[in-house]
Design an enzyme around this catalytic site. Structure first.
Site, PDB file in Angstrom:
ATOM      1  CG  HIS A   7      -2.719  28.563  63.154  1.00 31.76           C
ATOM      2  ND1 HIS A   7      -3.279  27.562  62.377  1.00 31.76           N
ATOM      3  CD2 HIS A   7      -1.596  28.016  63.698  1.00 31.76           C
ATOM      4  CE1 HIS A   7      -2.530  26.480  62.425  1.00 31.76           C
ATOM      5  NE2 HIS A   7      -1.502  26.719  63.230  1.00 31.76           N
TER       6      HIS A   7
ATOM      7  CE  LYS B   6       3.489  20.422  60.182  1.00 32.44           C
ATOM      8  NZ  LYS B   6       3.166  20.921  61.511  1.00 32.44           N
TER       9      LYS B   6
ATOM     10  NE  ARG C 243       0.092  23.927  69.941  1.00 31.65           N
ATOM     11  CZ  ARG C 243       0.188  23.386  68.743  1.00 31.65           C
ATOM     12  NH1 ARG C 243      -0.883  23.042  68.089  1.00 31.65           N
ATOM     13  NH2 ARG C 243       1.364  23.166  68.212  1.00 31.65           N
TER      14      ARG C 243
HETATM   15  P1  ADP Z   1      -0.044  23.086  64.061  1.00 28.95           P
HETATM   16  O1  ADP Z   1      -0.043  21.980  63.085  1.00 28.95           O
HETATM   17  O2  ADP Z   1       0.697  22.736  65.324  1.00 28.95           O
HETATM   18  O3  ADP Z   1      -1.396  23.710  64.313  1.00 28.95           O
HETATM   19  P2  ADP Z   1       1.732  25.051  62.589  1.00 28.95           P
HETATM   20  O4  ADP Z   1       3.046  24.492  62.239  1.00 28.95           O
HETATM   21  O5  ADP Z   1       0.937  25.540  61.439  1.00 28.95           O
HETATM   22  O6  ADP Z   1       0.848  24.164  63.466  1.00 28.95           O
HETATM   23  O7  ADP Z   1       1.911  26.193  63.675  1.00 28.95           O
HETATM   24  C1  ADP Z   1       2.336  27.489  63.416  1.00 28.95           C
HETATM   25  C2  ADP Z   1       2.516  28.206  64.725  1.00 28.95           C
HETATM   26  O8  ADP Z   1       1.248  28.324  65.392  1.00 28.95           O
HETATM   27  C3  ADP Z   1       3.436  27.534  65.739  1.00 28.95           C
HETATM   28  O9  ADP Z   1       4.133  28.546  66.440  1.00 28.95           O
HETATM   29  C4  ADP Z   1       2.486  26.815  66.669  1.00 28.95           C
HETATM   30  O10 ADP Z   1       3.043  26.601  67.940  1.00 28.95           O
HETATM   31  C5  ADP Z   1       1.356  27.831  66.708  1.00 28.95           C
HETATM   32  N1  ADP Z   1       0.100  27.229  67.095  1.00 28.95           N
HETATM   33  C6  ADP Z   1      -0.510  26.164  66.554  1.00 28.95           C
HETATM   34  N2  ADP Z   1      -1.662  25.878  67.197  1.00 28.95           N
HETATM   35  C7  ADP Z   1      -1.799  26.809  68.186  1.00 28.95           C
HETATM   36  C8  ADP Z   1      -2.772  27.059  69.210  1.00 28.95           C
HETATM   37  N3  ADP Z   1      -3.823  26.257  69.362  1.00 28.95           N
HETATM   38  N4  ADP Z   1      -2.574  28.107  70.029  1.00 28.95           N
HETATM   39  C9  ADP Z   1      -1.474  28.898  69.878  1.00 28.95           C
HETATM   40  N5  ADP Z   1      -0.518  28.709  68.949  1.00 28.95           N
HETATM   41  C10 ADP Z   1      -0.674  27.686  68.119  1.00 28.95           C
END
Ligand code: ADP
Length: 165
Positions: A17, A41, A90
């Protein structure tokens, strides 16, 4: 000035993130990290904890702020004047969902554009779900999150292990 909204649940914020927020901050004048307050979730951290950890993790980026929201993402984007919604992508598995989301958002708010940033290679596999599973089983997460998030995860593990907590 182009304001971008980077929405998510950030339960908790991790290096994948932070990488996306950092890169978005170099592309747009202001980035609002939108912390969604009411995801379907089940969450490990409270809204206050998620907000505090995200703010601390992004404090070094002067044009990034963290704000809470509980409405439709595009409604929040319009409310804060964001013309762009940033999403991190991803593997291929993210693509179909993100594609549906982007098209739905376009239908709801035609003036708000979705911009997808490809993950950096080292975070390809990283998600908050995987991170929590590793941490709850006492695996090392120091390469995946900032130190304050690692400490918060460790406190949760201890709290969940102790029935009195
Ligand atoms: P998660 O539970 O999948 O980590 P979130 O709902 O908090 O995620 O994700 C927020 C945003 O960050 C989304 O656009 C998600 O695709 C992106 N994101 C999450 N993990 C990654 C990563 N490892 N690399 C790039 N973007 C990511």
């Amino acid at each position: 000035m182009t304001i971008a909204l980077y929405p998510g649940t950030f339960d908790p914020i991790h290096n994948g993130h932070i990488d996306i927020a950092t890169r978005a901050a170099s592309l747009f004048e202001h980035v609002i990290v939108g912390l969604y307050d009411r995801p379907a979730k089940r969450l490990l951290f409270s809204t206050e904890e998620r907000t505090r950890m995200a703010r601390q993790a992004l404090a070094h980026l002067p044009n990034v702020t963290v704000q809470l929201y509980s409405c439709l993402t595009v409604d929040f984007a319009i409310e804060v004047g964001a013309r762009v919604v940033v999403r991190g992508l991803r593997a291929i598995s993210d693509f179909e969902f993100e594609f549906q989301l982007a098209l739905t958002n376009k239908k709801l708010a035609p003036n708000v554009e979705t911009v997808g940033l490809m993950t950096s290679l080292e975070y390809l596999y990283l998600s908050s779900t995987i991170l929590k599973e590793v941490a709850l089983l006492n695996g090392a997460v120091s390469d995946l999150v900032p130190a304050h998030v690692e400490e918060a995860l460790q406190r949760k593990v201890v709290g969940l292990a102790s029935p009195a907590a």
